[in-house]
Write a protein that holds these residues in place. Structure first.
Motif, PDB file in Angstrom:
ATOM      1  N   ASP A   1       0.821  -1.210   0.000  1.00 38.58           N
ATOM      2  CA  ASP A   1       0.000   0.000   0.000  1.00 38.58           C
ATOM      3  C   ASP A   1       0.855   1.260   0.000  1.00 38.58           C
ATOM      4  O   ASP A   1       0.596   2.203  -0.767  1.00 38.58           O
ATOM      5  N   GLU A   2       1.904   1.279   0.843  1.00 38.80           N
ATOM      6  CA  GLU A   2       2.777   2.455   0.916  1.00 38.80           C
ATOM      7  C   GLU A   2       3.517   2.683  -0.402  1.00 38.80           C
ATOM      8  O   GLU A   2       3.735   3.823  -0.822  1.00 38.80           O
ATOM      9  N   LEU A   3       3.894   1.595  -1.056  1.00 34.03           N
ATOM     10  CA  LEU A   3       4.655   1.686  -2.302  1.00 34.03           C
ATOM     11  C   LEU A   3       3.761   1.697  -3.544  1.00 34.03           C
ATOM     12  O   LEU A   3       4.270   1.735  -4.669  1.00 34.03           O
ATOM     13  N   LYS A   4       2.448   1.619  -3.325  1.00 33.09           N
ATOM     14  CA  LYS A   4       1.463   1.683  -4.402  1.00 33.09           C
ATOM     15  C   LYS A   4       1.724   0.603  -5.462  1.00 33.09           C
ATOM     16  O   LYS A   4       1.845   0.885  -6.665  1.00 33.09           O
ATOM     17  N   THR A   5       1.822  -0.630  -4.999  1.00 36.81           N
ATOM     18  CA  THR A   5       2.038  -1.752  -5.910  1.00 36.81           C
ATOM     19  C   THR A   5       1.066  -2.875  -5.575  1.00 36.81           C
ATOM     20  O   THR A   5       0.242  -2.739  -4.662  1.00 36.81           O
ATOM     21  N   ASN A   6       1.151  -3.983  -6.275  1.00 34.71           N
ATOM     22  CA  ASN A   6       0.263  -5.113  -6.031  1.00 34.71           C
ATOM     23  C   ASN A   6       0.961  -6.394  -6.460  1.00 34.71           C
ATOM     24  O   ASN A   6       2.071  -6.363  -7.018  1.00 34.71           O
ATOM     25  N   HIS A   7       0.287  -7.527  -6.219  1.00 33.54           N
ATOM     26  CA  HIS A   7       0.900  -8.821  -6.514  1.00 33.54           C
ATOM     27  C   HIS A   7       1.175  -8.992  -8.004  1.00 33.54           C
ATOM     28  O   HIS A   7       2.225  -9.535  -8.392  1.00 33.54           O
ATOM     29  N   ARG A   8       0.256  -8.539  -8.856  1.00 36.00           N
ATOM     30  CA  ARG A   8       0.441  -8.694 -10.306  1.00 36.00           C
ATOM     31  C   ARG A   8       1.669  -7.920 -10.782  1.00 36.00           C
ATOM     32  O   ARG A   8       2.496  -8.460 -11.534  1.00 36.00           O
ATOM     33  N   THR A   9       1.789  -6.684 -10.332  1.00 39.07           N
ATOM     34  CA  THR A   9       2.933  -5.857 -10.727  1.00 39.07           C
ATOM     35  C   THR A   9       4.244  -6.479 -10.275  1.00 39.07           C
ATOM     36  O   THR A   9       5.222  -6.547 -11.035  1.00 39.07           O
ATOM     37  N   GLU A  10       4.268  -6.956  -9.036  1.00 37.40           N
ATOM     38  CA  GLU A  10       5.490  -7.544  -8.499  1.00 37.40           C
ATOM     39  C   GLU A  10       5.844  -8.852  -9.194  1.00 37.40           C
ATOM     40  O   GLU A  10       7.022  -9.164  -9.401  1.00 37.40           O
ATOM     41  N   PHE A  11       4.818  -9.625  -9.577  1.00 36.66           N
ATOM     42  CA  PHE A  11       5.078 -10.884 -10.282  1.00 36.66           C
ATOM     43  C   PHE A  11       5.710 -10.607 -11.652  1.00 36.66           C
ATOM     44  O   PHE A  11       6.705 -11.243 -12.024  1.00 36.66           O
ATOM     45  N   ILE A  12       5.134  -9.644 -12.383  1.00 42.22           N
ATOM     46  CA  ILE A  12       5.682  -9.297 -13.702  1.00 42.22           C
ATOM     47  C   ILE A  12       7.093  -8.741 -13.563  1.00 42.22           C
ATOM     48  O   ILE A  12       7.998  -9.069 -14.339  1.00 42.22           O
ATOM     49  N   ALA A  13       7.286  -7.900 -12.542  1.00 43.17           N
ATOM     50  CA  ALA A  13       8.607  -7.310 -12.316  1.00 43.17           C
ATOM     51  C   ALA A  13       9.639  -8.386 -11.987  1.00 43.17           C
ATOM     52  O   ALA A  13      10.771  -8.366 -12.499  1.00 43.17           O
ATOM     53  N   GLY A  14       9.244  -9.341 -11.146  1.00 40.09           N
ATOM     54  CA  GLY A  14      10.153 -10.423 -10.784  1.00 40.09           C
ATOM     55  C   GLY A  14      10.480 -11.308 -11.966  1.00 40.09           C
ATOM     56  O   GLY A  14      11.639 -11.706 -12.171  1.00 40.09           O
ATOM     57  N   LEU A  15       9.474 -11.619 -12.777  1.00 40.52           N
ATOM     58  CA  LEU A  15       9.685 -12.460 -13.950  1.00 40.52           C
ATOM     59  C   LEU A  15      10.576 -11.749 -14.963  1.00 40.52           C
ATOM     60  O   LEU A  15      11.473 -12.363 -15.561  1.00 40.52           O
ATOM     61  N   THR A  16      10.344 -10.450 -15.145  1.00 38.46           N
ATOM     62  CA  THR A  16      11.175  -9.663 -16.068  1.00 38.46           C
ATOM     63  C   THR A  16      12.623  -9.628 -15.596  1.00 38.46           C
ATOM     64  O   THR A  16      13.557  -9.775 -16.390  1.00 38.46           O
ATOM     65  N   THR A  17      12.800  -9.430 -14.299  1.00 35.90           N
ATOM     66  CA  THR A  17      14.145  -9.395 -13.739  1.00 35.90           C
ATOM     67  C   THR A  17      14.860 -10.720 -13.946  1.00 35.90           C
ATOM     68  O   THR A  17      16.039 -10.760 -14.340  1.00 35.90           O
ATOM     69  N   PHE A  18      14.147 -11.816 -13.705  1.00 35.73           N
ATOM     70  CA  PHE A  18      14.748 -13.140 -13.880  1.00 35.73           C
ATOM     71  C   PHE A  18      15.173 -13.361 -15.329  1.00 35.73           C
ATOM     72  O   PHE A  18      16.297 -13.802 -15.598  1.00 35.73           O
ATOM     73  N   VAL A  19      14.281 -13.051 -16.264  1.00 31.92           N
ATOM     74  CA  VAL A  19      14.595 -13.260 -17.674  1.00 31.92           C
ATOM     75  C   VAL A  19      15.771 -12.378 -18.093  1.00 31.92           C
ATOM     76  O   VAL A  19      16.629 -12.784 -18.887  1.00 31.92           O
ATOM     77  N   SER A  20      15.830 -11.160 -17.528  1.00 35.90           N
ATOM     78  CA  SER A  20      16.886 -10.215 -17.894  1.00 35.90           C
ATOM     79  C   SER A  20      18.257 -10.678 -17.420  1.00 35.90           C
ATOM     80  O   SER A  20      19.273 -10.437 -18.085  1.00 35.90           O
ATOM     81  N   MET A  21      18.307 -11.321 -16.255  1.00 41.33           N
ATOM     82  CA  MET A  21      19.597 -11.673 -15.678  1.00 41.33           C
ATOM     83  C   MET A  21      19.937 -13.157 -15.803  1.00 41.33           C
ATOM     84  O   MET A  21      21.045 -13.565 -15.433  1.00 41.33           O
ATOM     85  N   ALA A  22      19.036 -13.952 -16.337  1.00 41.62           N
ATOM     86  CA  ALA A  22      19.283 -15.392 -16.432  1.00 41.62           C
ATOM     87  C   ALA A  22      20.447 -15.721 -17.358  1.00 41.62           C
ATOM     88  O   ALA A  22      21.018 -16.816 -17.275  1.00 41.62           O
ATOM     89  N   TYR A  23      20.834 -14.757 -18.208  1.00 41.98           N
ATOM     90  CA  TYR A  23      21.956 -15.004 -19.124  1.00 41.98           C
ATOM     91  C   TYR A  23      23.223 -15.380 -18.375  1.00 41.98           C
ATOM     92  O   TYR A  23      24.073 -16.117 -18.889  1.00 41.98           O
TER      93      TYR A  23
END
Length: 298
Positions: free
Chosen positions: A11-33
């Motif tokens: 709530d304080e950071l104005k985010t939600n589970h969907r946003t965090e899931f996409i962000a985490g998945l994007t981060t993983f794909v970006s650094m999996a190299y």
């Protein structure tokens, strides 16, 4: 799920589970190299590629989980390029130091790194760096990573006369990379959510359809054993007994210090964590960083 949201201050950071899931998945794909590049680089030093692959994944998982649960920063940590190239090509191949001894040097540097972080010396040094220099460090690291990406894509190549020149832009790999860059930039300029992730997915699909990217032969395979490399750094600490190797340890420490500091500052600034040039809860974030390096060294 509400407990999870409260702990990570959704709530304080104005985010939600969907946003965090996409962000985490994007981060993983970006650094999996790094799971594939790190074994390739360290394999040139004579290390078992399978063991390095597993160690890279374990170190990244431990450090990232520590960063999330303890520091509560949405920053993933994994072994990075730069130090591994110095390790393989300069220390092992260039200086003829056995990789086991070189790993002992990495471990010593990591332990010093951990001590400096634990006593908040590292945090104090980072906070004393002028803001302009912080931006410069982060920008330099970003340019270095971009340079590596352009080289891997074949967009730039080595040149004896000019050091760097344009690659063969007509090759399939280069054209696919250009397509991915253009698509991603368009999505970012249009402020499309998950623009980087969508760009990577579209690029992968085009690569598969054109035969430039091979489909995996299986979904899951056995995990390579850590045995060929595990604990070798501890066994060879006694080999750090010369001025040359002490210099190597110091170099590992300095390069890692500014590399990680610059990356942390750049990410924190982009994410809006930096306040007056300093990061709140920086001690916990830096400790997670140091823990990751130490785990990777072992």
């Amino acid at each position: 799920m509400s407990t999870l949201a409260r702990y990570f201050q959704f709530d304080e950071l104005k985010t939600n589970h969907r946003t965090e899931f996409i962000a985490g998945l994007t981060t993983f794909v970006s650094m999996a190299y790094i799971l594939f590049v790190n074994p390739s680089v360290l394999g040139a030093a004579g290390m078992d590629k399978g063991a390095v692959f597993t160690a890279t994944g374990v170190a990244a998982a431990v450090a990232t989980i520590f960063m999330g649960l303890v520091a509560r920063y949405p920053i993933a940590i994994a072994p990075g390029l730069g130090v591994n190239a110095f390790f393989a090509y300069s220390v092992v191949i260039g200086m003829k130091v056995p990789w086991q001894t070189a790993m002992a040097g990495v471990l010593v540097a990591a332990l010093i790194f951990l001590v400096l972080t634990f006593f908040k010396v590292r945090e104090a040094i980072i906070n004393l760096i002028p803001q302009d220099l912080k931006v410069a460090i982060a920008s330099g690291i970003g340019l270095f990573i971009a340079f590596i990406g352009l080289a891997d894509a074949g967009l730039i190549v080595a040149n004896d006369a000019t050091m760097v020149s344009l690659g063969h832009l007509s090759s399939g790999t280069s054209l696919l990379s250009i397509f991915g860059i253009i698509v991603t930039l368009i999505l970012i300029s249009r402020r499309v959510p998950a623009a980087i992730f969508i760009g990577m997915i579209l690029t992968a699909i085009v690569g598969i359809l054109t035969g430039l990217i091979d489909l995996p032969s299986s979904i899951v395979s056995t995990v390579p054993s850590l045995a060929p490399t595990f604990g070798e750094s501890i066994k060879h600490i006694g080999d750090i007994n010369s001025f040359q190797l002490a210099t190597v340890v110091l170099t590992f420490l300095i390069v890692t210090f500014f590399d990680t500091a610059g990356t942390m500052i750049g990410l924190a600034t982009q994410a809006g964590f930096m306040k007056d040039g300093e990061m709140p809860r920086a001690g916990k974030a830096l400790m997670a960083d140091a823990v990751g390096m130490t785990v990777g060294a072992v």
